[in-house]
Enzyme design. Structure first.
Site, PDB file in Angstrom:
ATOM      1  N   ILE A 180       0.817  -1.210   0.000  1.00  0.00           N
ATOM      2  CA  ILE A 180       0.000   0.000   0.000  1.00  0.00           C
ATOM      3  C   ILE A 180       0.850   1.257   0.000  1.00  0.00           C
ATOM      4  CG2 ILE A 180      -0.142   0.168   2.528  1.00  0.00           C
ATOM      5  CD1 ILE A 180      -3.108   1.018   2.104  1.00  0.00           C
ATOM      6  N   LYS A 181       2.109   1.147   0.413  1.00  0.00           N
ATOM      7  CA  LYS A 181       2.972   2.317   0.531  1.00  0.00           C
ATOM      8  C   LYS A 181       3.280   2.967  -0.814  1.00  0.00           C
ATOM      9  CE  LYS A 181       3.592   1.953   5.043  1.00  0.00           C
ATOM     10  NZ  LYS A 181       3.166   2.985   6.012  1.00  0.00           N
TER      11      LYS A 181
END
Length: 452
Positions: free
Chosen positions: A43-44
């Site tokens: 998700i980063k």
């Protein structure tokens, strides 16, 4: 033709996948937002590119500049993708708790990696927070990302992740469950969802050794809650500006062991190869099950991919060394099996004390059975040697038989752990296990405690 102009355009629009086996006891529809489908497998990627683009627009990051960040690995990967496409140098400062795979991946995508110790205070000059800031001061034309306090982090999830979840559930989401580290995901998604429907509950997953849960409930930042933990990607010993406690309805804490076990369960029972924080999220979800009703739609977010934890949570030896495999220890045979590859280290009555000390140092042990031609005739313990040395510094030149204590009791391999534990006391520091055919092993208090 339908194609992306570069890898950054493939970020987002990750799938929602229903959980079945692990959610069988939950009276709700449970959907996992699987963020490993991003190009950097976490998700980063979303917030990394958002922070870079915002820094560019504000003039903080200039052409040919250097990006510097303290990261647990996933943010570094997202920043690396941005740096490659946009032509920046990247320096990642990472703590030594993180998996070797994360460090190797960062180097593989061109990042320079600086490894710092985990078990130091945030303000310590060796901490990865301090080292990141120092490098930003020392390297010309550089920009320190600071994902903890950079509000572009939460903004990325307000603008992207939150709307995706709302649209994918057709606005029917009732609960959002996610691990909390920098706080960007829970705060950005939580803000967006509550603006759409204030009744949606936002739950954070915390870990033991982190300050979030108690601070949210009491407003007290308790330093006594801060201690080393194994779980990666969630929990903090600081309060990042990205954590908006006002949008969070509550926290539940998950142990290192449960997080590791459920990381493996997620792969083997759902076919989702996700990272350590996903295991914590699943266990936290189960802990919260009384909050869910049959008509609810619960979305739990999985941050990253399991490939970054192959040498840790997915490695049997690593799990076994930490007592995470969950095998039940009932008898001496069960306990000895953990050390079945090791041999029994002994000393002889006529050897010098210095030989016993050397052997203890070499094998990192505290007790030695003592033998002669008749078998096991005595024992020697480091605490007894220390007391003797305090009275006479020349004991190292004398034979072991002059200082040995009574031999350790011998039991067979079917003896219960409870009975063995009762045999260990101040005078008797260990027990010998007779495995048959002349083979023996030693069990100490440390062995029993380690197996708990």
């Amino acid at each position: 033709m339908n194609y992306a102009k570069n890898i950054l355009e493939t970020i987002g629009h990750t799938p929602l996948v229903q959980l079945n086996a692990l959610a069988k006891d939950i009276d709700a529809l449970v959907l996992a937002k699987v963020e490993s489908f991003n190009p950097g497998n976490s998700i980063k990627d979303r917030m990394a590119v958002k922070m870079i683009e915002d820094a560019e627009s504000k003039g903080l990051l200039n052409p040919g500049g250097t990006i510097i960040e303290g990261t647990s690995g996933n943010t570094g990967m997202g920043l690396a993708l941005g740096a490659i496409v946009k032509g920046y140098r990247l320096v990642c400062v990472i703590n030594d708790k993180q998996s070797k795979e994360k460090i190797d991946i960062l180097r593989a995508v061109g990042a320079e990696v600086v490894v710092c110790p985990t078990n130091v205070e945030p303000g310590d000059p060796r901490s990865y927070y301090s080292v990141s800031k120092r490098l930003a001061d020392e390297i010309p034309n550089s920009w320190y990302v600071n994902q903890y306090d950079n509000l572009s982090n939460a903004a990325a999830h307000y603008e992207q992740t939150g709307p995706e979840i709302w649209d994918q559930t057709d606005g029917r989401i009732t609960h959002f469950v996610v691990g909390v580290g920098t706080g960007g995901t829970i705060s950005g998604v939580g803000k967006y969802l509550k603006e759409k429907n204030p009744k949606i509950k936002i739950w954070g997953i915390d870990t033991y050794g982190s300050v979030f849960k108690k601070y949210h409930e009491t407003g007290v930042f308790d330093e006594n809650e801060i201690y080393p933990y194994i779980t990666e990607g969630i929990g903090e010993d600081i309060l990042p500006k990205n954590v908006d406690f006002d949008v969070i309805d509550g926290f539940t804490k998950v142990t290192d062991k449960d997080a590791a076990i459920y990381t493996r369960k997620l792969t083997r029972e759902e076919g989702i190869f996700a990272g350590n924080s996903a295991g914590a999220a699943v266990k936290g979800l189960i802990q919260l099950k009384e909050h869910f009703k049959k008509e609810d739609v619960v979305v739990v977010l999985f941050h990253d991919h399991g490939s970054r934890y192959v040498a840790k949570m997915f490695n049997d030896d690593w799990m076994r060394d930490r007592g995470f495999l969950g095998s039940e220890i009932k008898t001496a045979a069960d306990l000895v099996k953990i050390h079945e590859k090791s041999s029994l280290i002994t000393a002889k009555t006529e050897e010098l004390v210095m030989h016993a000390i050397e052997r203890m140092k070499k094998y990192d042990i505290s007790q030695l059975p003592i033998t002669d031609r008749e078998g096991y005739v005595g024992s020697i313990d480091e605490s007894d040697l220390f007391k003797a040395w305090m009275e006479d510094k020349d004991i190292v030149k004398r034979p072991i038989k002059d200082y040995m204590q009574a031999p350790y009791p011998v039991v067979d391999k079917s003896t219960s752990i409870e009975k063995i534990a009762k045999l260990i006391n101040k005078k008797n520091k260990a027990v010998l296990i007779d495995l048959g055919k002349g083979m023996y092993r030693i069990i100490t208090k440390h062995d029993i405690i380690s197996a708990l």
